[in-house]
Scaffold this motif. Sequence first.
Motif, PDB file in Angstrom:
ATOM      1  N   PHE A  59       0.830  -1.206   0.000  1.00  0.00           N
ATOM      2  CA  PHE A  59       0.000   0.000   0.000  1.00  0.00           C
ATOM      3  C   PHE A  59       0.865   1.257   0.000  1.00  0.00           C
ATOM      4  CE2 PHE A  59      -1.813   3.209   2.971  1.00  0.00           C
ATOM      5  CZ  PHE A  59      -2.730   3.772   2.092  1.00  0.00           C
ATOM      6  N   SER A  60       1.923   1.262   0.778  1.00  0.00           N
ATOM      7  CA  SER A  60       2.807   2.426   0.830  1.00  0.00           C
ATOM      8  C   SER A  60       3.492   2.671  -0.500  1.00  0.00           C
ATOM      9  CB  SER A  60       3.866   2.236   1.918  1.00  0.00           C
ATOM     10  OG  SER A  60       3.277   2.073   3.171  1.00  0.00           O
ATOM     11  N   VAL A  61       3.966   1.609  -1.132  1.00  0.00           N
ATOM     12  CA  VAL A  61       4.627   1.749  -2.429  1.00  0.00           C
ATOM     13  C   VAL A  61       3.636   2.238  -3.486  1.00  0.00           C
ATOM     14  CG1 VAL A  61       5.760   0.447  -4.282  1.00  0.00           C
ATOM     15  CG2 VAL A  61       6.447   0.097  -1.915  1.00  0.00           C
ATOM     16  N   LEU A  62       2.433   1.693  -3.486  1.00  0.00           N
ATOM     17  CA  LEU A  62       1.411   2.142  -4.434  1.00  0.00           C
ATOM     18  C   LEU A  62       1.049   3.605  -4.212  1.00  0.00           C
ATOM     19  CD1 LEU A  62      -0.972  -0.955  -4.417  1.00  0.00           C
ATOM     20  CD2 LEU A  62       0.515  -0.207  -6.291  1.00  0.00           C
ATOM     21  N   SER A  63       0.969   4.034  -2.953  1.00  0.00           N
ATOM     22  CA  SER A  63       0.663   5.428  -2.647  1.00  0.00           C
ATOM     23  C   SER A  63       1.797   6.344  -3.092  1.00  0.00           C
ATOM     24  CB  SER A  63       0.417   5.598  -1.149  1.00  0.00           C
ATOM     25  OG  SER A  63      -0.700   4.862  -0.746  1.00  0.00           O
ATOM     26  N   LEU A  64       3.035   5.921  -2.884  1.00  0.00           N
ATOM     27  CA  LEU A  64       4.182   6.715  -3.312  1.00  0.00           C
ATOM     28  C   LEU A  64       4.219   6.853  -4.829  1.00  0.00           C
ATOM     29  CD1 LEU A  64       6.829   8.188  -2.634  1.00  0.00           C
ATOM     30  CD2 LEU A  64       7.968   5.978  -2.819  1.00  0.00           C
ATOM     31  N   ILE A  65       3.967   5.767  -5.528  1.00  0.00           N
ATOM     32  CA  ILE A  65       3.960   5.815  -6.993  1.00  0.00           C
ATOM     33  C   ILE A  65       2.857   6.749  -7.489  1.00  0.00           C
ATOM     34  CG2 ILE A  65       3.482   4.449  -9.070  1.00  0.00           C
ATOM     35  CD1 ILE A  65       4.951   2.123  -7.654  1.00  0.00           C
ATOM     36  N   SER A  66       1.674   6.655  -6.907  1.00  0.00           N
ATOM     37  CA  SER A  66       0.578   7.526  -7.339  1.00  0.00           C
ATOM     38  C   SER A  66       0.877   8.986  -7.021  1.00  0.00           C
ATOM     39  CB  SER A  66      -0.739   7.086  -6.709  1.00  0.00           C
ATOM     40  OG  SER A  66      -0.715   7.264  -5.314  1.00  0.00           O
ATOM     41  N   TYR A  67       1.515   9.253  -5.889  1.00  0.00           N
ATOM     42  CA  TYR A  67       1.889  10.624  -5.558  1.00  0.00           C
ATOM     43  C   TYR A  67       2.912  11.164  -6.555  1.00  0.00           C
ATOM     44  CZ  TYR A  67       3.953  14.590  -3.172  1.00  0.00           C
ATOM     45  OH  TYR A  67       4.431  15.829  -2.887  1.00  0.00           O
ATOM     46  N   LEU A  68       3.907  10.363  -6.905  1.00  0.00           N
ATOM     47  CA  LEU A  68       4.919  10.807  -7.853  1.00  0.00           C
ATOM     48  C   LEU A  68       4.334  11.046  -9.242  1.00  0.00           C
ATOM     49  CD1 LEU A  68       7.927   8.561  -6.791  1.00  0.00           C
ATOM     50  CD2 LEU A  68       7.598  11.002  -6.326  1.00  0.00           C
ATOM     51  N   VAL A  69       3.392  10.206  -9.651  1.00  0.00           N
ATOM     52  CA  VAL A  69       2.728  10.413 -10.942  1.00  0.00           C
ATOM     53  C   VAL A  69       1.907  11.692 -10.915  1.00  0.00           C
ATOM     54  CG1 VAL A  69       0.945   9.484 -12.478  1.00  0.00           C
ATOM     55  CG2 VAL A  69       2.739   7.996 -11.605  1.00  0.00           C
ATOM     56  N   MET A  70       1.172  11.929  -9.822  1.00  0.00           N
ATOM     57  CA  MET A  70       0.388  13.165  -9.717  1.00  0.00           C
ATOM     58  C   MET A  70       1.288  14.389  -9.707  1.00  0.00           C
ATOM     59  SD  MET A  70      -2.790  12.538  -7.162  1.00  0.00           S
ATOM     60  CE  MET A  70      -1.709  12.371  -5.774  1.00  0.00           C
ATOM     61  N   ARG A  71       2.427  14.298  -9.055  1.00  0.00           N
ATOM     62  CA  ARG A  71       3.352  15.427  -9.023  1.00  0.00           C
ATOM     63  C   ARG A  71       3.879  15.719 -10.426  1.00  0.00           C
ATOM     64  NH1 ARG A  71       8.325  16.555  -4.916  1.00  0.00           N
ATOM     65  NH2 ARG A  71       9.013  18.400  -5.984  1.00  0.00           N
ATOM     66  N   LYS A  72       4.134  14.670 -11.184  1.00  0.00           N
ATOM     67  CA  LYS A  72       4.611  14.845 -12.555  1.00  0.00           C
ATOM     68  C   LYS A  72       3.517  15.461 -13.434  1.00  0.00           C
ATOM     69  CE  LYS A  72       7.623  13.941 -15.826  1.00  0.00           C
ATOM     70  NZ  LYS A  72       8.843  14.670 -15.938  1.00  0.00           N
ATOM     71  N   VAL A  73       2.274  15.024 -13.242  1.00  0.00           N
ATOM     72  CA  VAL A  73       1.176  15.498 -14.082  1.00  0.00           C
ATOM     73  C   VAL A  73       0.697  16.879 -13.656  1.00  0.00           C
ATOM     74  CG1 VAL A  73      -1.223  15.043 -14.728  1.00  0.00           C
ATOM     75  CG2 VAL A  73       0.421  13.176 -14.662  1.00  0.00           C
ATOM     76  N   PHE A  74       0.510  17.110 -12.353  1.00  0.00           N
ATOM     77  CA  PHE A  74      -0.095  18.349 -11.871  1.00  0.00           C
ATOM     78  C   PHE A  74       0.911  19.366 -11.345  1.00  0.00           C
ATOM     79  CE2 PHE A  74      -3.549  15.198 -10.896  1.00  0.00           C
ATOM     80  CZ  PHE A  74      -4.346  15.557 -11.964  1.00  0.00           C
ATOM     81  N   GLY A  75       2.189  19.023 -11.266  1.00  0.00           N
ATOM     82  CA  GLY A  75       3.195  19.911 -10.686  1.00  0.00           C
ATOM     83  C   GLY A  75       3.529  21.087 -11.590  1.00  0.00           C
TER      84      GLY A  75
END
Length: 90
Positions: A59-75
């Motif tokens: 769960f932690s790894v999946l959350s980290l990956i989703s956060y990094l993808v969102m940062r790339k898309v919305f940052g």
Amino acid sequence: MPLWTEWWVWMSGALILATLEVLLPGYIFLGFALGAGVMGLLILFGISAKGLALTLVIFSVLSLISYLVMRKVFGLRSGQVKVWETDVND
């Protein structure tokens, strides 16, 4: 059967975290909500970990990956600089 092995528990957690993101925006809870949602889908399709510790790591790894993808898309885009027009003390 332990509660963390049920897919609907993870989906309910994802819904609660997504609701918190709507109430307190900032892309903080959304990463955790996406991680919980993907974890719920994995368990629904029969892919589950043995034990609570490994489940939480996944769960932690999946959350980290989703956060990094969102940062790339919305940052901030490259070359874009945040400009402050007013001072906090004004």
